[in-house]
Design an enzyme around this catalytic site. Structure first.
Site, PDB file in Angstrom:
ATOM      1  N   ASP A   1      30.096  46.816  33.420  1.00 44.64           N
ATOM      2  CA  ASP A   1      31.240  46.962  34.119  1.00 44.64           C
ATOM      3  C   ASP A   1      31.615  45.453  35.060  1.00 44.64           C
ATOM      4  O   ASP A   1      32.643  45.363  35.148  1.00 44.64           O
ATOM      5  CB  ASP A   1      30.838  48.171  35.161  1.00 44.64           C
ATOM      6  CG  ASP A   1      32.342  48.674  35.987  1.00 44.64           C
ATOM      7  OD1 ASP A   1      33.228  48.430  35.528  1.00 44.64           O
ATOM      8  OD2 ASP A   1      32.012  49.295  37.083  1.00 44.64           O
TER       9      ASP A   1
ATOM     10  N   GLU B   1      38.413  48.694  42.390  1.00 44.89           N
ATOM     11  CA  GLU B   1      39.093  49.138  41.152  1.00 44.89           C
ATOM     12  C   GLU B   1      38.477  48.707  39.856  1.00 44.89           C
ATOM     13  O   GLU B   1      38.240  49.524  38.723  1.00 44.89           O
ATOM     14  CB  GLU B   1      40.547  49.104  41.276  1.00 44.89           C
ATOM     15  CG  GLU B   1      41.439  49.884  40.155  1.00 44.89           C
ATOM     16  CD  GLU B   1      42.660  49.617  40.469  1.00 44.89           C
ATOM     17  OE1 GLU B   1      43.290  48.438  40.897  1.00 44.89           O
ATOM     18  OE2 GLU B   1      43.655  50.601  39.762  1.00 44.89           O
TER      19      GLU B   1
ATOM     20  N   GLU C   1      32.921  42.470  56.499  1.00 41.78           N
ATOM     21  CA  GLU C   1      32.197  41.632  55.947  1.00 41.78           C
ATOM     22  C   GLU C   1      32.875  40.810  55.060  1.00 41.78           C
ATOM     23  O   GLU C   1      33.548  41.491  53.821  1.00 41.78           O
ATOM     24  CB  GLU C   1      30.976  42.355  55.219  1.00 41.78           C
ATOM     25  CG  GLU C   1      29.906  43.068  55.900  1.00 41.78           C
ATOM     26  CD  GLU C   1      29.130  41.879  56.715  1.00 41.78           C
ATOM     27  OE1 GLU C   1      28.948  40.899  56.175  1.00 41.78           O
ATOM     28  OE2 GLU C   1      28.381  42.623  57.576  1.00 41.78           O
TER      29      GLU C   1
ATOM     30  N   CYS D   1      29.546  35.889  47.939  1.00 45.77           N
ATOM     31  CA  CYS D   1      30.151  35.486  49.133  1.00 45.77           C
ATOM     32  C   CYS D   1      28.960  34.737  49.924  1.00 45.77           C
ATOM     33  O   CYS D   1      29.586  33.767  50.879  1.00 45.77           O
ATOM     34  CB  CYS D   1      30.285  36.805  50.234  1.00 45.77           C
ATOM     35  SG  CYS D   1      28.737  37.996  50.402  1.00 45.77           S
TER      36      CYS D   1
ATOM     37  N   LYS E   1      33.702  33.450  62.713  1.00 49.40           N
ATOM     38  CA  LYS E   1      34.820  32.991  62.393  1.00 49.40           C
ATOM     39  C   LYS E   1      35.486  33.838  61.143  1.00 49.40           C
ATOM     40  O   LYS E   1      35.591  35.099  61.252  1.00 49.40           O
ATOM     41  CB  LYS E   1      34.630  31.551  61.845  1.00 49.40           C
ATOM     42  CG  LYS E   1      34.013  30.873  62.817  1.00 49.40           C
ATOM     43  CD  LYS E   1      34.008  28.983  62.872  1.00 49.40           C
ATOM     44  CE  LYS E   1      33.504  28.643  61.418  1.00 49.40           C
ATOM     45  NZ  LYS E   1      33.605  26.923  61.382  1.00 49.40           N
TER      46      LYS E   1
HETATM   47  P1  NAP Z   1      39.267  42.265  48.047  1.00 49.74           P
HETATM   48  O1  NAP Z   1      40.335  41.887  47.074  1.00 49.74           O
HETATM   49  O2  NAP Z   1      39.498  42.057  49.559  1.00 49.74           O
HETATM   50  O3  NAP Z   1      38.851  43.742  47.812  1.00 49.74           O
HETATM   51  C1  NAP Z   1      37.945  44.524  48.491  1.00 49.74           C
HETATM   52  C2  NAP Z   1      38.052  46.078  48.651  1.00 49.74           C
HETATM   53  O4  NAP Z   1      39.165  46.110  49.500  1.00 49.74           O
HETATM   54  C3  NAP Z   1      38.306  46.284  47.267  1.00 49.74           C
HETATM   55  O5  NAP Z   1      37.749  47.838  47.184  1.00 49.74           O
HETATM   56  C4  NAP Z   1      39.697  46.571  47.374  1.00 49.74           C
HETATM   57  O6  NAP Z   1      40.290  47.656  46.282  1.00 49.74           O
HETATM   58  C5  NAP Z   1      40.064  47.022  48.621  1.00 49.74           C
HETATM   59  N1  NAP Z   1      41.293  46.934  49.098  1.00 49.74           N
HETATM   60  C6  NAP Z   1      42.470  46.060  48.744  1.00 49.74           C
HETATM   61  N2  NAP Z   1      43.551  46.079  49.266  1.00 49.74           N
HETATM   62  C7  NAP Z   1      43.422  47.174  50.288  1.00 49.74           C
HETATM   63  C8  NAP Z   1      44.142  47.582  51.389  1.00 49.74           C
HETATM   64  N3  NAP Z   1      45.352  47.190  51.676  1.00 49.74           N
HETATM   65  N4  NAP Z   1      43.447  48.618  52.116  1.00 49.74           N
HETATM   66  C9  NAP Z   1      42.244  48.880  51.990  1.00 49.74           C
HETATM   67  N5  NAP Z   1      41.530  48.198  50.964  1.00 49.74           N
HETATM   68  C10 NAP Z   1      41.979  47.323  50.301  1.00 49.74           C
HETATM   69  O7  NAP Z   1      37.992  41.662  47.634  1.00 49.74           O
HETATM   70  P2  NAP Z   1      37.390  41.386  46.148  1.00 49.74           P
HETATM   71  O8  NAP Z   1      38.083  40.343  45.561  1.00 49.74           O
HETATM   72  O9  NAP Z   1      36.936  42.740  45.726  1.00 49.74           O
HETATM   73  O10 NAP Z   1      35.673  40.569  46.684  1.00 49.74           O
HETATM   74  C11 NAP Z   1      35.745  39.305  46.716  1.00 49.74           C
HETATM   75  C12 NAP Z   1      35.649  38.742  48.422  1.00 49.74           C
HETATM   76  O11 NAP Z   1      34.872  39.766  49.162  1.00 49.74           O
HETATM   77  C13 NAP Z   1      35.344  37.744  48.403  1.00 49.74           C
HETATM   78  O12 NAP Z   1      36.086  36.838  49.301  1.00 49.74           O
HETATM   79  C14 NAP Z   1      33.992  37.443  48.965  1.00 49.74           C
HETATM   80  O13 NAP Z   1      33.565  36.640  49.836  1.00 49.74           O
HETATM   81  C15 NAP Z   1      34.090  38.861  49.923  1.00 49.74           C
HETATM   82  N6  NAP Z   1      32.580  39.622  49.933  1.00 49.74           N
HETATM   83  C16 NAP Z   1      32.280  39.414  51.035  1.00 49.74           C
HETATM   84  C17 NAP Z   1      30.951  39.796  51.399  1.00 49.74           C
HETATM   85  C18 NAP Z   1      30.181  39.878  52.566  1.00 49.74           C
HETATM   86  O14 NAP Z   1      29.421  40.473  52.954  1.00 49.74           O
HETATM   87  N7  NAP Z   1      30.752  39.199  53.602  1.00 49.74           N
HETATM   88  C19 NAP Z   1      30.094  40.363  50.448  1.00 49.74           C
HETATM   89  C20 NAP Z   1      30.734  40.407  48.906  1.00 49.74           C
HETATM   90  C21 NAP Z   1      31.949  39.907  49.156  1.00 49.74           C
HETATM   91  P3  NAP Z   1      40.746  47.183  44.801  1.00 49.74           P
HETATM   92  O15 NAP Z   1      39.961  46.297  44.283  1.00 49.74           O
HETATM   93  O16 NAP Z   1      40.550  48.545  44.040  1.00 49.74           O
HETATM   94  O17 NAP Z   1      42.150  46.516  45.015  1.00 49.74           O
END
Ligand code: NAP
Length: 483
Positions: free
Chosen positions: A96, A182, A254, A288, A456
């Site tokens: 996956d 997704e 996060e 991240c 931040k």
């Molecule tokens: P993302 O695009 O922000 O998506 C995160 C989650 O939010 C997914 O389940 C996404 O669903 C959902 N989402 C999207 N639009 C939304 C909305 N309008 N309302 C509610 N939920 C919504 O992040 P990503 O690309 O999956 O992950 C990478 C990012 O996560 C990077 O910036 C990384 O640094 C950060 N991250 C942070 C941590 C931490 O602990 N600080 C850990 C891991 C990753 P879909 O994917 O189904 O659209």
């Protein structure tokens, strides 16, 4: 490709269901770009059903009403099932997410099981306090669960990041509606089958697969949700926080990171090199807390760039199913395209690609070679922004103050790290770094007992540790008149 435990359906109220619309979404193997199955694509009506099932389970007291020790037994059972089913979970995550199997077993499986074990222990410690007051009254506090938690998780560590929410939420007596990314939903569905087998009552954990713009958005805005636990990008996080603010819901944020990894001139170079490479290739750079910005003291700069050029080119990149693979494909093609754009930008900005700098053409998969770029200025977008791929920029500094200034110069503040053999310098610099965690003389030392989270633009609130457990509880004060 899916086994009997992955029904490809929604898990709501203890039952596997198709989405109300009957709509389905493809699951793609990133190592080939091929569709390997489909899963239910939920919509707002499914979110309503899941939140209602969760609410009913919470109100029934079947979970919240258990003692911490009874909940702990179930959490330990989940941990045991994760270990017993490690082979299958590793297979699914590899299919996956494109995770190398060796990495997945050592990190994702172990951490997930340990999270449930850790919060099983803490579940038994939840209690209040008595307060001595100058009133003719007996005053005490209780820690109560919040209710329905919406857990929204990103694509990169599906198992670990969902467990980081579900384990403490359950330990505190809450119920959960989980929306995985997704692109990477399979382990969340498999975990649902383990929750069922471990004796988690129906409706206590619900898994709703679908897009962020529909399912995520509906969860955020649902009046039946009591807390939002969000991990994802800073841009989506800002939106989530604004909705939470409007609805006055507690939220854990996060978000993204862009950590600096500082090597001082007194560092143990051999140790530092291992940590630097781990810090930016780990999970194919989709981490991240990765360390994509390397800051090196001038006397060591040429030596370190030279060693990296050879060592990084030798990191095994390939089929995630091969136990020798260290770097697998990225989770989706759009992530590779984003990396390509940043590397092109780096070239335009005068950066020198020391190694990598291109896609790896392999089986139609989403591969990008681990890449090191030198010669960029600190204001370069490639340095300042989160790339989220296997790319390391290398910059040099002359003084300790300059290193600290450069480290703190981005809008992010999730992690940071430094290499030095000078104990006083280690503490002095750690004190000044703007980050939720600072690693000294290694990278990515994580444990469920060590809180992590950002400052931040990296967000607020903490996962892991007793801090996370507390964030899934609310305090009630009870004051009893004594006359
Ligand atoms: P993302 O695009 O922000 O998506 C995160 C989650 O939010 C997914 O389940 C996404 O669903 C959902 N989402 C999207 N639009 C939304 C909305 N309008 N309302 C509610 N939920 C919504 O992040 P990503 O690309 O999956 O992950 C990478 C990012 O996560 C990077 O910036 C990384 O640094 C950060 N991250 C942070 C941590 C931490 O602990 N600080 C850990 C891991 C990753 P879909 O994917 O189904 O659209």
């Amino acid at each position: 490709m899916f086994n009997n435990d992955i029904h490809g359906r929604l898990f709501i109220g203890g039952q596997w269901r198709d989405s109300c619309s009957g709509s389905r979404a493809d699951v793609i193997d990133p190592s080939t770009g091929r569709v390997v199955g489909t899963i239910a694509d939920a919509d707002i009506a499914d979110v309503d059903t899941a939140v209602a099932a969760a609410r009913a389970a919470f109100e029934s007291g079947e979970w919240a009403g258990l003692s911490g020790r009874e909940r702990a037994r179930v959490l330990l059972h989940i941990a045991g099932l994760v270990r017993e089913n490690a082979d299958e979970i590793v297979r699914l995550e590899s299919l996956d997410v494109g995770k190398p199997v060796a990495l997945c077993r050592a990190v994702d499986i172990a951490t997930t099981a340990e999270q449930y074990e850790y919060y099983a222990a803490l579940a038994q410690t939840i209690d209040g306090a008595t307060r001595k007051v100058p009133l003719n009254a007996f005053a005490y506090t209780r820690r109560e669960p919040l209710g329905v938690v919406a857990a929204i998780t990103p694509f990169n560590f599906p198992l670990i990041l969902s467990s980081a929410k579900i384990a403490p939420a359950l330990a505190a007596g809450n119920v959960v509606v989980h929306k995985p990314a997704e692109d990477t939903p399979l382990s969340a569905l498999f975990m649902a089958s383990l929750f069922e087998r471990a004796g988690v009552p129906a409706g206590v954990v619900n898994v709703v697969t679908g897009s962020g713009s529909v399912v995520g958005e509906a969860l955020l805005k649902h009046p039946g949700v009591d807390k939002i636990a969000f991990t994802g990008s800073t841009s989506i996080g800002r939106h989530v926080a604004s909705v939470a603010g409007e609805m006055l819901k507690p939220v854990t944020m996060e978000l993204g990171g862009n950590a600096a990894h500082i090597v001082f001139d007194d560092a143990d170079v051999e140790k530092a090199i291992g940590a630097i490479i781990k810090g930016f290739v780990f999970n194919t750079g989709q981490f991240c807390m990765g360390g994509p910005r390397l800051l090196v003291a001038r006397p060591l700069y040429d030596t370190i760039v030279g060693i990296l050029a050879a060592a990084v080119a030798g990191v095994p990149v390939g089929d995630p199913r091969d136990p020798e693979t260290v770097v697998g494909p990225m989770a989706a093609d759009r992530h590779v395209k984003k990396v390509e754009e940043y590397v092109e930008l780096a070239r335009q900005e005068g950066g020198r690609v020391v190694c990598g700098g291109e896609r790896l053409d392999r089986n139609g998969g989403y591969y990008y070679k681990p890449t090191v770029i030198a010669g960029l200025t600190n204001d370069s977008r490639v340095v300042q922004e989160e790339i989220f791929g296997p790319v390391l920029t290398v910059q040099l500094f002359d003084t300790e103050d300059e290193a600290i200034e450069m480290a703190n110069s981005t809008s992010y503040g999730l992690a940071s790290g430094l290499h030095t053999t000078n104990l006083a310098r280690a503490h002095r610099v750690a004190d000044k770094l703007q980050a939720g965690i600072v690693w000294i003389n290694d990278w990515a030392m994580l444990d469920p007992a060590i809180p992590f989270g950002g400052v931040k633009d990296s967000g607020f609130g903490r996962e892991y540790g007793p801090e996370a457990l507390a964030s899934y509880t609310k305090v009630k004060s009870v004051v009893v008149a004594l006359d």
